[in-house]
Design a protein around this motif. Sequence first.
Motif, PDB file in Angstrom:
ATOM      1  N   GLU A 138      18.530 -19.642   0.050  1.00 30.28           N
ATOM      2  CA  GLU A 138      17.076 -18.925  -0.593  1.00 30.28           C
ATOM      3  C   GLU A 138      17.532 -17.518  -1.083  1.00 30.28           C
ATOM      4  O   GLU A 138      16.930 -17.069  -2.147  1.00 30.28           O
ATOM      5  N   ARG A 139      18.704 -16.994  -0.593  1.00 37.42           N
ATOM      6  CA  ARG A 139      19.035 -15.597  -1.022  1.00 37.42           C
ATOM      7  C   ARG A 139      19.521 -16.017  -2.584  1.00 37.42           C
ATOM      8  O   ARG A 139      19.317 -15.021  -3.561  1.00 37.42           O
ATOM      9  N   ARG A 140      20.210 -16.752  -2.742  1.00 35.58           N
ATOM     10  CA  ARG A 140      20.805 -17.290  -4.204  1.00 35.58           C
ATOM     11  C   ARG A 140      19.445 -17.447  -5.208  1.00 35.58           C
ATOM     12  O   ARG A 140      19.467 -16.907  -6.195  1.00 35.58           O
ATOM     13  N   GLU A 141      18.550 -18.309  -4.631  1.00 34.75           N
ATOM     14  CA  GLU A 141      17.492 -18.455  -5.496  1.00 34.75           C
ATOM     15  C   GLU A 141      16.716 -17.029  -5.792  1.00 34.75           C
ATOM     16  O   GLU A 141      16.405 -16.846  -7.193  1.00 34.75           O
ATOM     17  N   LEU A 142      16.472 -16.201  -5.089  1.00 36.14           N
ATOM     18  CA  LEU A 142      15.854 -14.870  -5.166  1.00 36.14           C
ATOM     19  C   LEU A 142      16.598 -14.079  -6.108  1.00 36.14           C
ATOM     20  O   LEU A 142      16.074 -13.537  -7.080  1.00 36.14           O
ATOM     21  N   ILE A 143      18.015 -13.961  -5.907  1.00 34.39           N
ATOM     22  CA  ILE A 143      18.799 -13.135  -6.833  1.00 34.39           C
ATOM     23  C   ILE A 143      18.705 -13.980  -8.269  1.00 34.39           C
ATOM     24  O   ILE A 143      18.652 -12.928  -9.212  1.00 34.39           O
ATOM     25  N   ALA A 144      18.727 -15.241  -8.247  1.00 31.20           N
ATOM     26  CA  ALA A 144      18.674 -15.808  -9.842  1.00 31.20           C
ATOM     27  C   ALA A 144      17.238 -15.634 -10.393  1.00 31.20           C
ATOM     28  O   ALA A 144      17.165 -15.245 -11.608  1.00 31.20           O
ATOM     29  N   ARG A 145      16.157 -15.559  -9.654  1.00 29.04           N
ATOM     30  CA  ARG A 145      14.811 -15.190 -10.170  1.00 29.04           C
ATOM     31  C   ARG A 145      14.992 -13.774 -10.675  1.00 29.04           C
ATOM     32  O   ARG A 145      14.099 -13.514 -11.612  1.00 29.04           O
ATOM     33  N   THR A 146      15.573 -12.854  -9.890  1.00 30.17           N
ATOM     34  CA  THR A 146      15.497 -11.466 -10.167  1.00 30.17           C
ATOM     35  C   THR A 146      16.227 -11.099 -11.294  1.00 30.17           C
ATOM     36  O   THR A 146      15.806 -10.430 -12.242  1.00 30.17           O
ATOM     37  N   GLU A 147      17.510 -11.851 -11.610  1.00 27.41           N
ATOM     38  CA  GLU A 147      18.159 -11.603 -12.586  1.00 27.41           C
ATOM     39  C   GLU A 147      17.461 -12.368 -13.983  1.00 27.41           C
ATOM     40  O   GLU A 147      17.782 -11.589 -15.094  1.00 27.41           O
ATOM     41  N   ALA A 148      16.867 -13.504 -13.860  1.00 23.24           N
ATOM     42  CA  ALA A 148      16.300 -13.739 -14.770  1.00 23.24           C
ATOM     43  C   ALA A 148      14.926 -12.999 -15.543  1.00 23.24           C
ATOM     44  O   ALA A 148      14.683 -12.676 -16.609  1.00 23.24           O
ATOM     45  N   LEU A 149      14.375 -12.228 -14.425  1.00 16.53           N
ATOM     46  CA  LEU A 149      13.391 -11.507 -14.744  1.00 16.53           C
ATOM     47  C   LEU A 149      13.904 -10.119 -15.312  1.00 16.53           C
ATOM     48  O   LEU A 149      13.286  -9.763 -16.406  1.00 16.53           O
ATOM     49  N   LYS A 150      14.935  -9.609 -14.936  1.00 14.25           N
ATOM     50  CA  LYS A 150      15.513  -8.660 -15.500  1.00 14.25           C
ATOM     51  C   LYS A 150      15.952  -8.953 -16.949  1.00 14.25           C
ATOM     52  O   LYS A 150      15.651  -7.988 -17.854  1.00 14.25           O
ATOM     53  N   SER A 151      16.420 -10.169 -17.057  1.00 14.55           N
ATOM     54  CA  SER A 151      16.822 -10.536 -18.566  1.00 14.55           C
ATOM     55  C   SER A 151      15.631 -10.467 -19.435  1.00 14.55           C
ATOM     56  O   SER A 151      15.508 -10.118 -20.636  1.00 14.55           O
ATOM     57  N   ALA A 152      14.512 -11.019 -18.699  1.00 14.56           N
ATOM     58  CA  ALA A 152      13.307 -11.017 -19.686  1.00 14.56           C
ATOM     59  C   ALA A 152      12.768  -9.709 -20.020  1.00 14.56           C
ATOM     60  O   ALA A 152      12.281  -9.309 -21.226  1.00 14.56           O
ATOM     61  N   ILE A 153      12.950  -8.768 -19.061  1.00 13.51           N
ATOM     62  CA  ILE A 153      12.619  -7.183 -19.197  1.00 13.51           C
ATOM     63  C   ILE A 153      13.667  -6.728 -20.584  1.00 13.51           C
ATOM     64  O   ILE A 153      12.978  -6.086 -21.377  1.00 13.51           O
ATOM     65  N   ASP A 154      14.910  -6.922 -20.407  1.00  9.84           N
ATOM     66  CA  ASP A 154      15.691  -6.291 -21.213  1.00  9.84           C
ATOM     67  C   ASP A 154      15.499  -6.920 -22.830  1.00  9.84           C
ATOM     68  O   ASP A 154      15.611  -6.192 -23.626  1.00  9.84           O
ATOM     69  N   ALA A 155      15.191  -8.196 -22.696  1.00  4.18           N
ATOM     70  CA  ALA A 155      14.753  -8.751 -23.894  1.00  4.18           C
ATOM     71  C   ALA A 155      13.760  -8.220 -24.630  1.00  4.18           C
ATOM     72  O   ALA A 155      13.459  -7.985 -25.823  1.00  4.18           O
ATOM     73  N   ARG A 156      12.699  -8.043 -23.830  1.00  6.03           N
ATOM     74  CA  ARG A 156      11.414  -7.306 -24.382  1.00  6.03           C
ATOM     75  C   ARG A 156      11.611  -5.915 -24.888  1.00  6.03           C
ATOM     76  O   ARG A 156      10.827  -5.556 -25.752  1.00  6.03           O
ATOM     77  N   ARG A 157      12.578  -5.558 -24.226  1.00  4.87           N
ATOM     78  CA  ARG A 157      12.721  -3.760 -24.576  1.00  4.87           C
ATOM     79  C   ARG A 157      13.498  -3.459 -25.783  1.00  4.87           C
ATOM     80  O   ARG A 157      13.656  -2.546 -26.509  1.00  4.87           O
ATOM     81  N   THR A 158      14.255  -4.518 -26.237  1.00  4.30           N
ATOM     82  CA  THR A 158      15.182  -4.715 -27.592  1.00  4.30           C
ATOM     83  C   THR A 158      14.270  -4.782 -28.600  1.00  4.30           C
ATOM     84  O   THR A 158      13.529  -5.439 -28.895  1.00  4.30           O
ATOM     85  N   PRO A 159      14.505  -3.677 -29.684  1.00  4.34           N
ATOM     86  CA  PRO A 159      13.538  -3.811 -30.980  1.00  4.34           C
ATOM     87  C   PRO A 159      14.054  -4.866 -31.693  1.00  4.34           C
ATOM     88  O   PRO A 159      15.000  -5.311 -31.845  1.00  4.34           O
TER      89      PRO A 159
END
Length: 113
Positions: free
Chosen positions: A92-113
Motif C-alpha cells: 500500500e505504501r508503494r502504491e501511494l508513493i507511485a500515485r504521488t510520483e505520477a501526480l508530481k510528473s503530471a504537475i511538472d509536465a503541465r508547468r513546462t512551456p
Amino acid sequence: MRNCGVVIGLLLAGVSPAQAQIWDGGRSAVPDPPAPIEPDVTPMLHDLRRDLRTARRSGQITREEERSLRQQAALIANAERRYRSAGLSASERRELIARTEALKSAIDARRTP
C-alpha cells in the motif's frame, strides 16, 4: 526393551532434550536487518500542494488545472488515511508513493512551456 535402556542411560548421563537440539552456527542469534525506510507520502503531498500554488500564482497552470490536480492529491491523501487506519502495508505504501510520483510528473509536465 532395548529403547527403554537407551533412554534410561541418557537420563542417567544427564542429557536432556534441550541439550540435544541442533546448533545452527549462531545464525538465529543474528537479528534481521532493518527494513529500508521508504519516504512518507504526507510530506510528498504537502510539497505537491505547494508546487500547485506556485504554478497557479505564476500563471503556469490554469485555475481548472489546479483544481483537478488538487482533487487528485486529495484522493491520494484519503487513500492514505484509509490504509493507515487498517495498518499500512508495504504494498500500500508503494502504491501511494507511485500515485504521488505520477501526480508530481503530471504537475511538472503541465508547468513546462
